[in-house]
Design a protein around this motif. Structure first.
Motif, PDB file in Angstrom:
ATOM      1  N   ILE A 155       0.858  -1.191   0.000  1.00  0.00           N
ATOM      2  CA  ILE A 155       0.000   0.000   0.000  1.00  0.00           C
ATOM      3  C   ILE A 155       0.890   1.235   0.000  1.00  0.00           C
ATOM      4  CG2 ILE A 155      -0.254   0.244   2.514  1.00  0.00           C
ATOM      5  CD1 ILE A 155      -3.155   0.416   0.008  1.00  0.00           C
ATOM      6  N   TRP A 156       0.515   2.254  -0.789  1.00  0.00           N
ATOM      7  CA  TRP A 156       1.391   3.415  -0.973  1.00  0.00           C
ATOM      8  C   TRP A 156       0.533   4.617  -1.289  1.00  0.00           C
ATOM      9  CZ3 TRP A 156       6.018   2.563   0.764  1.00  0.00           C
ATOM     10  CH2 TRP A 156       7.093   3.397   0.444  1.00  0.00           C
ATOM     11  N   HIS A 157       1.142   5.785  -1.412  1.00  0.00           N
ATOM     12  CA  HIS A 157       0.378   6.999  -1.718  1.00  0.00           C
ATOM     13  C   HIS A 157       0.236   7.234  -3.210  1.00  0.00           C
ATOM     14  CE1 HIS A 157       3.835   9.679  -2.879  1.00  0.00           C
ATOM     15  NE2 HIS A 157       4.484   8.697  -2.279  1.00  0.00           N
ATOM     16  N   GLU A 158       0.946   6.455  -4.033  1.00  0.00           N
ATOM     17  CA  GLU A 158       0.859   6.581  -5.478  1.00  0.00           C
ATOM     18  C   GLU A 158       1.169   5.239  -6.132  1.00  0.00           C
ATOM     19  OE1 GLU A 158       3.694   9.491  -6.661  1.00  0.00           O
ATOM     20  OE2 GLU A 158       5.432   8.332  -5.987  1.00  0.00           O
ATOM     21  N   SER A 159       0.793   5.114  -7.390  1.00  0.00           N
ATOM     22  CA  SER A 159       1.056   3.879  -8.121  1.00  0.00           C
ATOM     23  C   SER A 159       2.549   3.718  -8.364  1.00  0.00           C
ATOM     24  CB  SER A 159       0.309   3.884  -9.456  1.00  0.00           C
ATOM     25  OG  SER A 159      -1.082   4.032  -9.249  1.00  0.00           O
ATOM     26  N   ASN A 193      -7.394   4.610  -3.094  1.00  0.00           N
ATOM     27  CA  ASN A 193      -8.390   4.943  -4.113  1.00  0.00           C
ATOM     28  C   ASN A 193      -8.434   3.894  -5.218  1.00  0.00           C
ATOM     29  OD1 ASN A 193      -9.256   7.275  -2.834  1.00  0.00           O
ATOM     30  ND2 ASN A 193      -7.740   8.573  -3.863  1.00  0.00           N
ATOM     31  N   GLU A 194      -7.290   3.313  -5.563  1.00  0.00           N
ATOM     32  CA  GLU A 194      -7.271   2.250  -6.574  1.00  0.00           C
ATOM     33  C   GLU A 194      -8.022   1.018  -6.077  1.00  0.00           C
ATOM     34  OE1 GLU A 194      -3.106   3.058  -9.031  1.00  0.00           O
ATOM     35  OE2 GLU A 194      -3.076   1.836  -7.212  1.00  0.00           O
ATOM     36  N   ILE A 195      -7.865   0.697  -4.817  1.00  0.00           N
ATOM     37  CA  ILE A 195      -8.563  -0.463  -4.268  1.00  0.00           C
ATOM     38  C   ILE A 195     -10.066  -0.202  -4.222  1.00  0.00           C
ATOM     39  CG2 ILE A 195      -8.825  -1.930  -2.230  1.00  0.00           C
ATOM     40  CD1 ILE A 195      -5.849  -1.478  -1.673  1.00  0.00           C
ATOM     41  N   SER A 203     -15.836   4.743  -1.213  1.00  0.00           N
ATOM     42  CA  SER A 203     -14.943   4.869  -0.062  1.00  0.00           C
ATOM     43  C   SER A 203     -15.059   3.628   0.813  1.00  0.00           C
ATOM     44  CB  SER A 203     -15.283   6.122   0.746  1.00  0.00           C
ATOM     45  OG  SER A 203     -16.632   6.074   1.177  1.00  0.00           O
ATOM     46  N   PRO A 204     -14.031   3.339   1.600  1.00  0.00           N
ATOM     47  CA  PRO A 204     -14.082   2.172   2.477  1.00  0.00           C
ATOM     48  C   PRO A 204     -14.823   2.474   3.773  1.00  0.00           C
ATOM     49  CG  PRO A 204     -11.926   3.214   2.617  1.00  0.00           C
ATOM     50  CD  PRO A 204     -12.722   3.995   1.606  1.00  0.00           C
ATOM     51  N   SER A 221       0.415  11.901   0.505  1.00  0.00           N
ATOM     52  CA  SER A 221      -0.463  12.578  -0.455  1.00  0.00           C
ATOM     53  C   SER A 221      -1.601  11.632  -0.840  1.00  0.00           C
ATOM     54  CB  SER A 221       0.312  12.998  -1.720  1.00  0.00           C
ATOM     55  OG  SER A 221       0.829  11.861  -2.390  1.00  0.00           O
ATOM     56  N   ASN A 222      -2.548  12.133  -1.645  1.00  0.00           N
ATOM     57  CA  ASN A 222      -3.695  11.328  -2.081  1.00  0.00           C
ATOM     58  C   ASN A 222      -4.449  10.734  -0.894  1.00  0.00           C
ATOM     59  OD1 ASN A 222      -3.184  11.785  -4.858  1.00  0.00           O
ATOM     60  ND2 ASN A 222      -1.673  10.124  -4.871  1.00  0.00           N
ATOM     61  N   THR A 223      -4.794  11.585   0.043  1.00  0.00           N
ATOM     62  CA  THR A 223      -5.445  11.132   1.278  1.00  0.00           C
ATOM     63  C   THR A 223      -6.922  11.528   1.358  1.00  0.00           C
ATOM     64  OG1 THR A 223      -4.691  13.141   2.409  1.00  0.00           O
ATOM     65  CG2 THR A 223      -3.286  11.182   2.583  1.00  0.00           C
ATOM     66  N   SER A 224      -7.528  11.820   0.220  1.00  0.00           N
ATOM     67  CA  SER A 224      -8.932  12.243   0.241  1.00  0.00           C
ATOM     68  C   SER A 224      -9.847  11.162   0.816  1.00  0.00           C
ATOM     69  CB  SER A 224      -9.387  12.611  -1.174  1.00  0.00           C
ATOM     70  OG  SER A 224      -9.247  11.499  -2.057  1.00  0.00           O
ATOM     71  N   TRP A 225      -9.427   9.908   0.746  1.00  0.00           N
ATOM     72  CA  TRP A 225     -10.230   8.790   1.256  1.00  0.00           C
ATOM     73  C   TRP A 225     -10.449   8.873   2.761  1.00  0.00           C
ATOM     74  CZ3 TRP A 225      -7.747   5.774   4.879  1.00  0.00           C
ATOM     75  CH2 TRP A 225      -6.353   5.862   4.915  1.00  0.00           C
ATOM     76  N   VAL A 226      -9.545   9.545   3.465  1.00  0.00           N
ATOM     77  CA  VAL A 226      -9.598   9.564   4.930  1.00  0.00           C
ATOM     78  C   VAL A 226     -10.902  10.174   5.434  1.00  0.00           C
ATOM     79  CG1 VAL A 226      -8.536  10.506   7.020  1.00  0.00           C
ATOM     80  CG2 VAL A 226      -7.092   9.585   5.197  1.00  0.00           C
TER      81      VAL A 226
END
Length: 281
Positions: A155-159, A193-195, A203-204, A221-226
């Motif tokens: 799991i990471w903040h980007e692909s 977000n990819e998952i 969203s989870p 970064s890319n933390t909008s899911w939180v």
């Protein structure tokens, strides 16, 4: 600690989780002296689970069984805040949808197994970067069928692509970093977000994170899911990686939203307050 005193200290937890007869049986079977590394796999029948649980004859696997299955490390129902979480879960199920749980750092699958018993109508995506752990994960979750999706990666903040940087460590302590060079090396880096896209949800419901310090990158970064996640469970690793600030991006991110924070053992449980639209209002 002698084997007798180990049994004596752990017996109450086994009895609490499985009753006297099954508790004693599992205690005597599982709580034995085992090496750090082994390829020997043993099967255990555990009350409350749909299929057998497989453990390698190693300290790491037996420790994970103790934490996840016996001590119930991810039991969020000990906290009053879980009432809102369960209301949201039941409402989603009644609407005919499968709430998403993302297990970041699934290891041999025991945390996913445990969460599946709590949320029988949820879909669980489990991410694990180590090949041997991944095979054990698939064995341990096979009884759940398509309720569990195992993802070979990190799991990471980007692909991108990731590699394990400490292959000599125990199977419960692998850390990952970005792979340099060939794009075919290492494992895939998944974002939250990819998952969600793979699961076809926005969203989870729950994100569980035990990634040995990689949260420093996950929350970069890319933390909008939180802001749309009802519960984030994170194992803090500052004790393991002193003065590396692995938890700082996590706290900087999550403190922007109204969460309640509760700590049990090494895990911090962050319950989102969706009745509070803005911090301070």
């Amino acid at each position: 600690m002698s084997i007798f005193y180990r049994w004596l200290s752990k017996l109450p937890n086994y009895i609490k989780s499985f009753g006297i007869l099954h508790g004693l049986r599992l205690l005597l079977l599982v709580e034995r002296s085992v090496p750090k590394k082994s390829t020997v796999v043993k099967k255990y029948i555990v009350p409350g689970y749909p299929g057998p649980i497989y453990l390698r004859k190693t300290v790491s696997d037996h420790s994970i069984f103790w934490q996840c299955i016996v001590q119930r490390q991810y039991d969020m129902f000990r906290f009053t805040q879980s009432n809102r979480l369960m209301s949201e879960y039941r409402e989603a199920v009644e609407k005919g949808t499968s709430p998403l749980i993302i297990d970041c750092g699934g290891n041999i699958g025991l945390s996913a197994l445990y969460l599946a018993t709590l949320f029988p109508d949820a879909k669980i995506y489990v991410v694990e970067p180590d090949e041997d752990n991944f095979e054990m994960l698939k064995m341990n979750t096979a009884s759940l069928g398509d309720r569990v999706v195992a993802l070979d990666g990190g799991i990471w903040h980007e692909s991108g692509r990731l590699r394990i940087v400490n292959p000599e460590s125990g199977s419960g302590a692998f850390r990952v970093a970005v792979t340099n060079g060939s794009q075919n090396k290492g494992v895939r880096a998944f974002t939250i977000n990819e998952i969600c896209a793979l699961a076809a949800v926005e969203s989870p419901l729950i994100v569980k994170i035990d990634i040995e310090g990689a949260q420093v990158n996950l929350f970069k970064s890319n933390t909008s899911w939180v802001c749309n996640t009802h519960l984030v469970m994170l194992e803090l690793d500052d004790w393991l990686l002193p003065w590396q600030g692995t938890s700082r991006p996590f706290f900087a991110c999550i403190s922007q939203y109204p969460f309640d924070y509760l700590i049990s053992g090494e895990t911090i449980f962050c319950f989102r307050d969706f009745e509070e639209e803005h911090v301070g209002t």
